[in-house]
Design a protein around this motif. Structure first.
Motif, PDB file in Angstrom:
ATOM      1  N   LYS A   1      -5.988   0.950   8.408  1.00  0.00           N
ATOM      2  CA  LYS A   1      -6.437   1.646   8.222  1.00  0.00           C
ATOM      3  C   LYS A   1      -6.508   2.565   9.578  1.00  0.00           C
ATOM      4  N   ALA A  22      -7.393   6.166   1.781  1.00  0.00           N
ATOM      5  CA  ALA A  22      -6.435   5.295   0.898  1.00  0.00           C
ATOM      6  C   ALA A  22      -5.448   5.750   0.231  1.00  0.00           C
ATOM      7  N   VAL A  23      -5.104   6.826   0.025  1.00  0.00           N
ATOM      8  CA  VAL A  23      -4.327   7.441  -0.893  1.00  0.00           C
ATOM      9  C   VAL A  23      -2.677   6.975  -0.139  1.00  0.00           C
ATOM     10  N   ARG A  66      -2.389   5.035   2.680  1.00  0.00           N
ATOM     11  CA  ARG A  66      -1.974   3.801   2.915  1.00  0.00           C
ATOM     12  C   ARG A  66      -1.049   3.547   1.249  1.00  0.00           C
ATOM     13  N   ASN A  67      -2.148   3.552   0.350  1.00  0.00           N
ATOM     14  CA  ASN A  67      -0.932   3.387  -0.873  1.00  0.00           C
ATOM     15  C   ASN A  67       0.545   3.589  -0.394  1.00  0.00           C
ATOM     16  N   LYS A 100       2.462   1.661   1.920  1.00  0.00           N
ATOM     17  CA  LYS A 100       2.699   0.069   1.272  1.00  0.00           C
ATOM     18  C   LYS A 100       3.886   0.514  -0.351  1.00  0.00           C
ATOM     19  N   ARG A 101       3.289   1.509  -0.757  1.00  0.00           N
ATOM     20  CA  ARG A 101       4.406   1.565  -1.821  1.00  0.00           C
ATOM     21  C   ARG A 101       5.952   1.863  -1.932  1.00  0.00           C
TER      22      ARG A 101
END
Length: 135
Positions: free
Chosen positions: A53, A59-60, A62-63, A66-67
């Protein structure tokens, strides 16, 4: 090999994660830092992904990373030795969002390094014995 990533292939649980961080071996393959611990006793490899973070407030983003990391691992997980069962932590360490192709190459490099280092460790089990442990 099936290109799936089941729940059993995801590393979770406080004891498993803390054991990985405490006993695992660290390495870097830009833009990734990784930690691995061979011989998890599960018969398959498990993965944990981290995007700090501190680097990406939203978060968009970070996601998204990760995706992309999950997809790169899922399609290349056969580079790891299947029987050994390796626990692996991938931590994204760049402040720039890398394209999927670059992340795929980085994940492939990490998996090759982990496979070679795990094979070297398997041939020399004395490397894993810490203070007070014996075979």
């Amino acid at each position: 090999m099936a290109y799936t990533l089941t729940k059993a292939e995801r590393l979770s649980g406080k004891t498993a994660v803390s054991a990985l961080i405490r006993k695992g071996r660290w390495g870097v393959a830009a833009p990734l830092r990784y930690c691995f611990l061979p011989g998890n006793g599960c018969g398959h490899s498990r993965i944990l992904l981290a995007v700090p973070k501190k680097l990406f407030k939203r978060a968009v983003k970070r996601n998204l990373l990760k995706r992309r990391l999950r997809e790169a691992y899922r399609t290349q997980k056969d580079l790891l030795p299947a029987a050994a069962g390796v626990d692996l932590l991938l931590s994204y360490s760049s402040s720039e969002i890398m394209p999927s192709a670059a992340l795929r190459e980085s994940v492939a490099a990490v998996l090759r390094q982990v496979a070679s280092r795990a094979a070297a460790d398997a041939s020399n089990p004395a490397l894993h014995l810490s203070d007070g442990e014996s075979e």
